[in-house]
Design an enzyme around this catalytic site. Sequence first.
Site, PDB file in Angstrom:
ATOM      1  N   GLY A 209       9.279 -12.075 -12.268  1.00 57.37           N
ATOM      2  CA  GLY A 209       9.420 -13.202 -12.201  1.00 57.37           C
ATOM      3  C   GLY A 209      10.762 -13.851 -12.499  1.00 57.37           C
TER       4      GLY A 209
ATOM      5  N   GLY B 141      13.391  -8.242  -8.585  1.00 58.25           N
ATOM      6  CA  GLY B 141      12.787  -8.179  -7.244  1.00 58.25           C
ATOM      7  C   GLY B 141      12.871  -8.531  -6.444  1.00 58.25           C
TER       8      GLY B 141
ATOM      9  N   CYS C  33      -1.274  -0.121 -11.564  1.00 58.38           N
ATOM     10  CA  CYS C  33      -2.383  -0.196 -10.262  1.00 58.38           C
ATOM     11  C   CYS C  33      -2.276  -0.286  -8.900  1.00 58.38           C
ATOM     12  CB  CYS C  33      -3.498  -1.359 -10.668  1.00 58.38           C
ATOM     13  SG  CYS C  33      -4.934  -1.576 -10.384  1.00 58.38           S
TER      14      CYS C  33
ATOM     15  N   GLY D 228       0.421  -1.525   0.012  1.00 59.43           N
ATOM     16  CA  GLY D 228       0.041  -0.128   0.060  1.00 59.43           C
ATOM     17  C   GLY D 228       0.660   1.560  -0.002  1.00 59.43           C
TER      18      GLY D 228
END
Length: 298
Positions: free
Chosen positions: A245, A266, A137, A80
């Site tokens: 991935g 990541g 998003c 968030g």
Amino acid sequence: MITLSNGERVEFLTGSGALGFDGRGWWWEYPLRWVGLLNPHDFTIVVKTLTLHPRRGNLRWYAPWRCVRLIPGGTVNAVGLTNPGIDWWLRTCYPRMRRMHLQIVVSVYPESLDEAHAFAGKLRPLQIAAIELNASCPNVAHCEADTVHHVQAIASALHEAGHPLIVKVGYDQPYVAIAQAVEGVADAVHAINAVPWRLVFGERPSPLARLGGGGVSGEPIRPFVREAVQQLRAHTRLPIIAGGGIYTLQDLEELWSLGARAFSIGTLFLRAPLQPNRLVRVWRARHGAHAERASVGK
């Protein structure tokens, strides 16, 4: 490899926040960095996304598992956008990163056009490789037409900072239309680091259902990333940074063949923190000369 408009070259980037706000990593990674097993200098450091003002979000440093969970082959998170705000980063992290001689990309999420202009003013004096607009998003409007216009306007405002701009798009957005809209403003498009749980697993309950399900990263989203890279390669002129991935040399080879010219790593830092540096060094040893000849975005 992608050469940005300021001459900076980027090839391997950390996923936003993979090594924290300053490239040193999270507290559990410090010992690996101290002994040289995790070296941030092998990467362009994309800092954890910053908002103009501090944002509480869902992440609590004493209990990160409340909003980040391991799943088979990857992770799901509902952080968030937890962060202390751009002013804190400018005071605390930017000087440290400069002392460490790191290549810096500042990831930002402006909540309005006015905030984008404010970010541009704060970032203009910095010595950084680029700004990354986190347009994925849930950071933009939901209507497709409004999404494209919103991202285009925010990108144009950030471009006033005078730094190269990378726009990170999400799979659940009209990402091709966004990329086309920011051509001439952005130096590159970044696709993609996470996919909403519902698009990956349908009705299967998420371990973070109480936080809305979260975004999936890692191995489960490889097909989504490959589809996005193919579509962007076919329909835009922007150089492509691929993320999501990337665990093996084969992943890099496949994304390169589909059109990606830089890579964002990541989840691998979380699942196997010894592997990212090894992977980068093997790729560069085998493909450095070829990648240099085929670099785009000059």
